[in-house]
Design an enzyme around this catalytic site. Sequence first.
Site, mmCIF file in Angstrom:
data_model
loop_
_atom_site.group_PDB
_atom_site.id
_atom_site.type_symbol
_atom_site.label_atom_id
_atom_site.label_comp_id
_atom_site.label_asym_id
_atom_site.label_seq_id
_atom_site.Cartn_x
_atom_site.Cartn_y
_atom_site.Cartn_z
ATOM 1 N N CYS A 55 -26.332 -35.066 -59.750
ATOM 2 C CA CYS A 55 -26.702 -34.219 -58.609
ATOM 3 C C CYS A 55 -25.513 -33.973 -57.679
ATOM 4 O O CYS A 55 -24.438 -34.536 -57.841
ATOM 5 C CB CYS A 55 -27.829 -34.875 -57.837
ATOM 6 S SG CYS A 55 -27.315 -36.406 -57.021
ATOM 7 N N HIS A 187 -18.944 -31.377 -55.275
ATOM 8 C CA HIS A 187 -17.478 -31.287 -55.175
ATOM 9 C C HIS A 187 -17.100 -30.266 -54.118
ATOM 10 O O HIS A 187 -16.242 -30.500 -53.277
ATOM 11 C CB HIS A 187 -16.857 -30.813 -56.500
ATOM 12 C CG HIS A 187 -17.186 -31.666 -57.683
ATOM 13 N ND1 HIS A 187 -17.305 -31.150 -58.936
ATOM 14 C CD2 HIS A 187 -17.399 -32.995 -57.800
ATOM 15 C CE1 HIS A 187 -17.592 -32.124 -59.784
ATOM 16 N NE2 HIS A 187 -17.662 -33.253 -59.119
HETATM 17 S S1 SF4 Z 1 -29.485 -37.490 -53.873
HETATM 18 FE FE1 SF4 Z 1 -29.155 -37.452 -56.101
HETATM 19 S S2 SF4 Z 1 -29.421 -39.619 -56.692
HETATM 20 FE FE2 SF4 Z 1 -30.324 -39.401 -54.664
HETATM 21 S S3 SF4 Z 1 -32.497 -38.923 -55.027
HETATM 22 FE FE3 SF4 Z 1 -31.436 -36.970 -54.797
HETATM 23 S S4 SF4 Z 1 -30.972 -36.379 -56.942
HETATM 24 FE FE4 SF4 Z 1 -31.408 -38.595 -56.955
#
Ligand code: SF4
Length: 539
Positions: A55, A187
Amino acid sequence: MAINQKVLEELLNQYPSKVKRNRKKHIIIKDSALARQEIEANTRTIPGIITNRGCAFAGCKGVVLGPLKDVIHIVHGPIGCAFYTWGARRNKAKSEDPTKNFINYCVSTDMQESDIVFGGEKKLARMIDEVMEIFKPNAIFISATCPVGLIGDDLQAVAKAAQEKHGIPILAFNCEGYKGVSQSAGHHIANNGLMEGVIGQGDWEEAPGKYPINILGEYNIGGDSWEVERILKEIGYTVIAVMTGDGSYEELKNAHVAELNLVQCHRSINYIADMLETKYGTPWLKVNFIGVQATIDSLRNMALYFGDPALIQKTEEVIARELARVEPILGQYKKICQGKTAFCFVGGSRGHHYQGLYAELGIETVLAGYEFAHRDDYEGRDVIPEIKLDADTKNIPDLHVTPDERRFRLKISPERMEELKKKIPLRNYKGMNIEMKDGSIIVDDLNHFETEEFIRLLKPDIFSSGIKDKYVVQKMGIPSKQLHSYDYSGPYAGFNGAVNFARDIAMAFTSPTWNFITPPWKNEPLLEGTIAEGGCSEC
Ligand code: SF4
């Protein structure tokens, strides 16, 4: 088996038609006879397809910001995001001042139900006070996770108030996990924040040494940037800042004094590279320190940029000495690796960078791709004007910088720039596809089903990807090399890195375990005997 369009069609026919239409655009069979081969990339992942992607939070905090060692990174959210990124990426860091190296810590606001209902701003402000009391870092960065954007916590306001209260830089990054389609959005968000709030904040007006450079998009996995710095310092370069492996707020704030920016991972840092050129007049050069020849080419291109005969000579001396040292060792490993084939599917740059190193060992890459690269990483930067932003990426803000009135200075004349651009990849990246062999497969956002299908068809000798698919593939009897974590080895960059990589790959091929996958009774009986006709004569 080589894959042709018919075989690829059969593979894709196993999908529902809508999925097939989508995935077809993300896979190409390299054919240099065609004028152009467009690939679709950086688009939304198909739900339920078992992607390898992460993500925006992972791309922002996990990749770009996390390696900065003198910064405390507060993960504002429920505990999962902080816990699962705690020490997972092997961006190493050491510090002469042990009180300013926070790389081993994991700091989270650990949001609870009441914070979701009533908001988490107060808890975050209290957390900043606590961090100041305990750690006294050089800066504090706050990274948002999914719920933060949904409940409307104003991170920027909390950061601004805390910065005034505590007198150190406190930056908030709105990198909620659902933004964009992958790590790539993170990024971009991190690049914008570093450019706005860190780079240029220092008071240096001049570099403290000769040939000052920054290394961009190098995260010191397994010590990679230490090996690169070893070579560069030996030649005589002054490394101002590394973004961000073993980097620090203190180094980054003076990155504006460099005369050249090197770009290792184009995907994660090209935004800063471009902005540094606009704001301070510092050009960037695409380099690749993975593989012996790529390292040599990069060093020669750098020397050509500075154009100093003494630097060029010293570069050649170091190359000759390093080559004499590593070539005989690599030759030994090559005997084991020669003639084998590889898959090379990694995040946004290594899918390209490792192909040269594989080739040096006599291993041909038959499939390569990226989790989250954009079309320019595949097809080269010339396609950037054609790339259309879709609804998923439009919400990532583009930061527009202007020349710094006091500090902007053209580092080389426009004429010299044009002359050099013909010889070296200055301000340019030609992408991965151009270097791949005809008939090889290029896949964007490879998923579990396609991994199994392509392995069945191409039967590679080694699979290089990440932790999620490593064991799936090893259970198929194929060695798998993690090219994110290096399987806890490294460095793999530079001359010493090439030797380490060759040793690890040769070890993967020669491990006796592969001979024990099929139990002996599947191939030959364990007991032998005969049944006499007519039964026992004594009965
Ligand atoms: S920020 Fe990324 S790791 Fe955290 S809950 Fe959302 S998708 Fe999942």
